[in-house]
Design a protein around this motif. Structure first.
Motif, PDB file in Angstrom:
ATOM      1  N   PHE A 214     -32.429  35.834   6.925  1.00 25.76           N
ATOM      2  CA  PHE A 214     -31.665  36.642   5.969  1.00 25.76           C
ATOM      3  C   PHE A 214     -32.376  37.953   5.664  1.00 25.76           C
ATOM      4  CE2 PHE A 214     -30.301  37.615   1.517  1.00 25.76           C
ATOM      5  CZ  PHE A 214     -29.001  37.966   1.837  1.00 25.76           C
ATOM      6  N   LYS A 215     -33.698  37.918   5.554  1.00 28.56           N
ATOM      7  CA  LYS A 215     -34.463  39.150   5.352  1.00 28.56           C
ATOM      8  C   LYS A 215     -34.184  40.137   6.483  1.00 28.56           C
ATOM      9  CE  LYS A 215     -38.538  39.204   6.950  1.00 28.56           C
ATOM     10  NZ  LYS A 215     -39.957  38.899   7.231  1.00 28.56           N
ATOM     11  N   ASN A 216     -34.250  39.650   7.720  1.00 30.00           N
ATOM     12  CA  ASN A 216     -33.999  40.517   8.863  1.00 30.00           C
ATOM     13  C   ASN A 216     -32.550  40.994   8.902  1.00 30.00           C
ATOM     14  OD1 ASN A 216     -36.627  40.131   9.598  1.00 30.00           O
ATOM     15  ND2 ASN A 216     -36.212  38.763  11.306  1.00 30.00           N
ATOM     16  N   LEU A 217     -31.639  40.135   8.449  1.00 29.14           N
ATOM     17  CA  LEU A 217     -30.229  40.512   8.433  1.00 29.14           C
ATOM     18  C   LEU A 217     -29.981  41.625   7.417  1.00 29.14           C
ATOM     19  CD1 LEU A 217     -27.503  39.769   9.739  1.00 29.14           C
ATOM     20  CD2 LEU A 217     -27.106  38.222   7.814  1.00 29.14           C
ATOM     21  N   VAL A 218     -30.590  41.524   6.265  1.00 25.64           N
ATOM     22  CA  VAL A 218     -30.450  42.568   5.247  1.00 25.64           C
ATOM     23  C   VAL A 218     -30.960  43.903   5.779  1.00 25.64           C
ATOM     24  CG1 VAL A 218     -31.289  43.365   3.000  1.00 25.64           C
ATOM     25  CG2 VAL A 218     -30.509  41.000   3.274  1.00 25.64           C
ATOM     26  N   LEU A 250     -24.367  28.346   7.418  1.00 28.86           N
ATOM     27  CA  LEU A 250     -25.182  29.176   6.536  1.00 28.86           C
ATOM     28  C   LEU A 250     -25.287  30.596   7.073  1.00 28.86           C
ATOM     29  CD1 LEU A 250     -27.053  29.487   4.087  1.00 28.86           C
ATOM     30  CD2 LEU A 250     -28.920  28.541   5.482  1.00 28.86           C
ATOM     31  N   HIS A 251     -25.469  30.723   8.376  1.00 28.11           N
ATOM     32  CA  HIS A 251     -25.525  32.059   8.983  1.00 28.11           C
ATOM     33  C   HIS A 251     -24.230  32.837   8.754  1.00 28.11           C
ATOM     34  CE1 HIS A 251     -28.673  30.433  12.076  1.00 28.11           C
ATOM     35  NE2 HIS A 251     -29.195  30.651  10.881  1.00 28.11           N
ATOM     36  N   MET A 252     -23.101  32.152   8.865  1.00 25.27           N
ATOM     37  CA  MET A 252     -21.821  32.820   8.659  1.00 25.27           C
ATOM     38  C   MET A 252     -21.689  33.307   7.209  1.00 25.27           C
ATOM     39  SD  MET A 252     -20.529  32.723  11.697  1.00 25.27           S
ATOM     40  CE  MET A 252     -22.254  32.795  12.264  1.00 25.27           C
ATOM     41  N   LEU A 253     -22.197  32.516   6.272  1.00 24.31           N
ATOM     42  CA  LEU A 253     -22.164  32.927   4.861  1.00 24.31           C
ATOM     43  C   LEU A 253     -23.089  34.116   4.622  1.00 24.31           C
ATOM     44  CD1 LEU A 253     -22.128  29.431   3.109  1.00 24.31           C
ATOM     45  CD2 LEU A 253     -20.235  31.064   3.266  1.00 24.31           C
ATOM     46  N   MET A 254     -24.190  34.174   5.355  1.00 26.89           N
ATOM     47  CA  MET A 254     -25.096  35.319   5.233  1.00 26.89           C
ATOM     48  C   MET A 254     -24.412  36.602   5.681  1.00 26.89           C
ATOM     49  SD  MET A 254     -28.723  33.751   6.573  1.00 26.89           S
ATOM     50  CE  MET A 254     -29.649  32.554   5.609  1.00 26.89           C
ATOM     51  N   PHE A 255     -23.655  36.535   6.765  1.00 26.09           N
ATOM     52  CA  PHE A 255     -22.914  37.713   7.217  1.00 26.09           C
ATOM     53  C   PHE A 255     -21.844  38.090   6.195  1.00 26.09           C
ATOM     54  CE2 PHE A 255     -24.894  37.168  11.312  1.00 26.09           C
ATOM     55  CZ  PHE A 255     -24.892  38.442  11.853  1.00 26.09           C
ATOM     56  N   LYS A 256     -21.193  37.092   5.635  1.00 32.69           N
ATOM     57  CA  LYS A 256     -20.174  37.358   4.613  1.00 32.69           C
ATOM     58  C   LYS A 256     -20.807  38.053   3.411  1.00 32.69           C
ATOM     59  CE  LYS A 256     -16.585  35.079   1.832  1.00 32.69           C
ATOM     60  NZ  LYS A 256     -15.883  33.799   1.553  1.00 32.69           N
ATOM     61  N   TYR A 257     -21.979  37.605   3.016  1.00 34.81           N
ATOM     62  CA  TYR A 257     -22.668  38.236   1.882  1.00 34.81           C
ATOM     63  C   TYR A 257     -23.028  39.688   2.209  1.00 34.81           C
ATOM     64  CZ  TYR A 257     -26.027  39.453  -1.675  1.00 34.81           C
ATOM     65  OH  TYR A 257     -26.682  40.111  -2.691  1.00 34.81           O
ATOM     66  N   CYS A 258     -23.628  39.902   3.360  1.00 27.41           N
ATOM     67  CA  CYS A 258     -24.046  41.260   3.721  1.00 27.41           C
ATOM     68  C   CYS A 258     -22.852  42.201   3.839  1.00 27.41           C
ATOM     69  CB  CYS A 258     -24.844  41.238   5.016  1.00 27.41           C
ATOM     70  SG  CYS A 258     -26.512  40.545   4.831  1.00 27.41           S
ATOM     71  N   THR A 294     -14.819  32.778   8.049  1.00 25.22           N
ATOM     72  CA  THR A 294     -15.883  32.800   7.035  1.00 25.22           C
ATOM     73  C   THR A 294     -16.676  34.096   7.092  1.00 25.22           C
ATOM     74  OG1 THR A 294     -16.100  30.383   7.119  1.00 25.22           O
ATOM     75  CG2 THR A 294     -17.926  31.614   6.139  1.00 25.22           C
ATOM     76  N   ALA A 295     -17.217  34.395   8.276  1.00 26.81           N
ATOM     77  CA  ALA A 295     -18.077  35.579   8.402  1.00 26.81           C
ATOM     78  C   ALA A 295     -17.281  36.873   8.445  1.00 26.81           C
ATOM     79  CB  ALA A 295     -18.945  35.455   9.651  1.00 26.81           C
ATOM     80  N   GLY A 296     -16.033  36.810   8.907  1.00 28.88           N
ATOM     81  CA  GLY A 296     -15.230  38.025   8.999  1.00 28.88           C
ATOM     82  C   GLY A 296     -15.643  38.943  10.130  1.00 28.88           C
ATOM     83  N   ALA A 297     -15.997  38.374  11.277  1.00 30.66           N
ATOM     84  CA  ALA A 297     -16.470  39.173  12.414  1.00 30.66           C
ATOM     85  C   ALA A 297     -15.414  40.168  12.876  1.00 30.66           C
ATOM     86  CB  ALA A 297     -16.852  38.255  13.568  1.00 30.66           C
ATOM     87  N   ASN A 298     -15.871  41.351  13.273  1.00 30.68           N
ATOM     88  CA  ASN A 298     -14.979  42.378  13.817  1.00 30.68           C
ATOM     89  C   ASN A 298     -14.694  42.169  15.294  1.00 30.68           C
ATOM     90  OD1 ASN A 298     -16.990  44.070  11.705  1.00 30.68           O
ATOM     91  ND2 ASN A 298     -14.782  44.364  11.409  1.00 30.68           N
ATOM     92  N   ARG A 299     -15.627  41.506  15.987  1.00 27.79           N
ATOM     93  CA  ARG A 299     -15.425  41.105  17.380  1.00 27.79           C
ATOM     94  C   ARG A 299     -16.091  39.750  17.584  1.00 27.79           C
ATOM     95  NH1 ARG A 299     -17.687  46.487  19.417  1.00 27.79           N
ATOM     96  NH2 ARG A 299     -19.336  45.201  20.303  1.00 27.79           N
ATOM     97  N   ILE A 300     -15.666  39.039  18.623  1.00 27.91           N
ATOM     98  CA  ILE A 300     -16.276  37.768  18.983  1.00 27.91           C
ATOM     99  C   ILE A 300     -16.880  37.894  20.373  1.00 27.91           C
ATOM    100  CG2 ILE A 300     -15.822  35.347  19.571  1.00 27.91           C
ATOM    101  CD1 ILE A 300     -15.812  35.911  16.581  1.00 27.91           C
ATOM    102  N   GLY A 301     -18.134  37.465  20.512  1.00 24.76           N
ATOM    103  CA  GLY A 301     -18.799  37.470  21.804  1.00 24.76           C
ATOM    104  C   GLY A 301     -18.692  36.122  22.484  1.00 24.76           C
TER     105      GLY A 301
END
Length: 429
Positions: A214-218, A250-258, A294-301
């Motif tokens: 999460f630190k790196n994501l921020v 949890l990772h998806m929620l982190m993206f949603k938060y950011c 959940t994460a709201g991705a703009n694209r999917i890989g």
């Protein structure tokens, strides 16, 4: 061919120049694993390249290295393909350090030669020295809250961590990366010109513990929010890894938060790079769903497991309606997942109107290029017409994360001109 939007820098450099650099700089080689190091390591297996050359062993080891740093001469009877692929990165990674300039120019020159006008590459993680004393407590807490589906409490915990990271000057780490690494190098190398443009995605590693990730994501979101060169954010590493699977929600929620903090920042997520047999069947049912809803991705890989996803038809209709493209990587999916031809979901995505983008993934390790992706596309799927393929090419620019509208407009204009010339020379009936 437009743009390559699913592109890992380190995996896209061919092994030959990396090996040449390691030899020229006289790195140490582990003669058992074929891992290199610039510093002397403990153990008798570590030998200088100059010693191997002196002993007449260098040519033999060159071949062994190529077999570990890429899929050259790969024999799937000896080793799992997914492990071969993902384990190669750490073996050659020291040879990529302090050698980014040569790598970027290699990528640009190859792109120009094969009519690729844009690359959106995942260049490097962002160094960040922020420490938190009670990270173990937060890691346990976050995992428990995610496991009990307590999204509100997860967001509250992430909010506390975010505040701490901002107080510890997270913005400085992002600014240093943007200005003193990416910005200076991009400008000095004159990467952008009339023929070619490059932008950069920040990324985080799935296998990290939650607080560190999460630190790196921020920091990654701050970086992308504050530089026109930084196109967006991504998450990488094997999706079927133990930590990746355990912490996926949890990772998806982190993206949603950011996203709530940085609503203008775009992000694409590796999701559904899974297939039957790689994980338990029930684990194939929700990763793309979570990335989209959940994460709201703009694209999917990748998106390979879409047919196994819960309510997959509704999911694809949603992706089509909300123009959430899928990045299709044909050579990569074939090698890593053994998914190709009729087993690949590309025609399913097309049937539901999901925007499709063709990309390479890791052209260096896979020893491929963008041209081969379009050759595979045309040969394997005759129902995909020339207008379809042309649309895929335009999608690679239209759905890119380029922040400057004038740059995207110019790339489209250039693409128009390229197609006009191509179609004049090869009339389409």
């Amino acid at each position: 061919k437009g743009g390559d939007l699913h592109h890992h820098y380190s995996g896209s450099i061919y092994a030959e120049p990396l090996l040449a650099h390691a030899i020229a700089e006289d790195f140490y080689l582990n003669t058992q694993t074929m891992t290199v190091s610039q510093e002397k390591q403990n153990g008798s297996d570590w030998v200088l390249f100059s010693t191997l050359q002196k002993n007449g062993q260098l040519e033999d080891y060159k071949q062994k290295i190529m077999h570990k740093w890429s899929i050259k001469d790969y024999n799937d009877a000896n080793y799992p393909s997914d492990k071969q692929f993902f384990e190669s990165f750490m073996k050659f990674e020291p040879a990529t350090m302090n050698n980014f300039e040569a790598g970027l120019l290699e990528l640009k020159n190859r792109a120009v030669k094969e009519n690729v006008s844009y690359i959106e590459t995942q260049l490097s993680t962002i160094p960040c020295a922020i420490k938190i004393d009670d990270s173990a407590k937060y890691n346990t807490q976050l995992r428990k809250l995610a496991a009990t589906k307590n999204e509100k409490a997860v967001m509250q915990s992430l909010d506390s961590l975010y505040t701490f990271f901002i107080q510890k000057d997270a913005k400085k780490f992002a600014a240093d990366f943007n200005d003193n690494f990416v910005g200076k190098m991009h400008t000095a190398l004159k990467i952008d010109d009339k023929q070619f443009t490059m932008r950069y995605q920040n990324f985080v590693l799935r296998f990290m513990e939650p607080v560190d990730l999460f630190k790196n994501l921020v920091v990654a979101f701050i970086s992308a929010d504050s530089s026109m060169l930084m196109a967006g954010v991504n998450i990488v590493s094997p999706e079927d890894g133990e930590t990746s699977m355990k912490d996926y929600e949890l990772h998806m929620l982190m993206f949603k938060y950011c996203h709530s903090r940085f609503p203008k920042v775009k992000y694409t997520l590796h999701a559904g790079e899974l297939t039957l047999g790689l994980v338990r069947p029930e684990e194939l049912t929700w990763h793309i769903n979570a990335a989209v809803y959940t994460a709201g991705a703009n694209r999917i890989g990748h998106g390979v497991d879409i047919a196994y996803e819960e309510k997959s038809y509704d999911l694809m209709r949603y992706m089509a309606k909300n123009t959430i493209p899928v990045e299709i990587n044909l050579a990569s999916n074939e090698f890593i997942l053994k998914v190709k031809e009729s087993r690949h979901p590309i025609l399913l995505y097309k049937e539901f109107g999901v925007p499709i983008i063709i990309s390479t993934d890791d052209a260096g390790i896979l020893r491929t290029n963008m041209t081969e992706q379009y050759v595979l596309l045309a040969k394997r799927y005759p129902s995909i017409s020339y207008p379809d393929i042309k649309q895929f090419v335009y999608n690679s620019i239209n759905y890119s994360f380029i922040q400057d509208a004038s740059v995207k407009k110019q790339l489209i204009k250039d693409l128009d001109a390229r197609f006009k010339t191509f179609e004049a020379n090869f009339p389409i009936n």
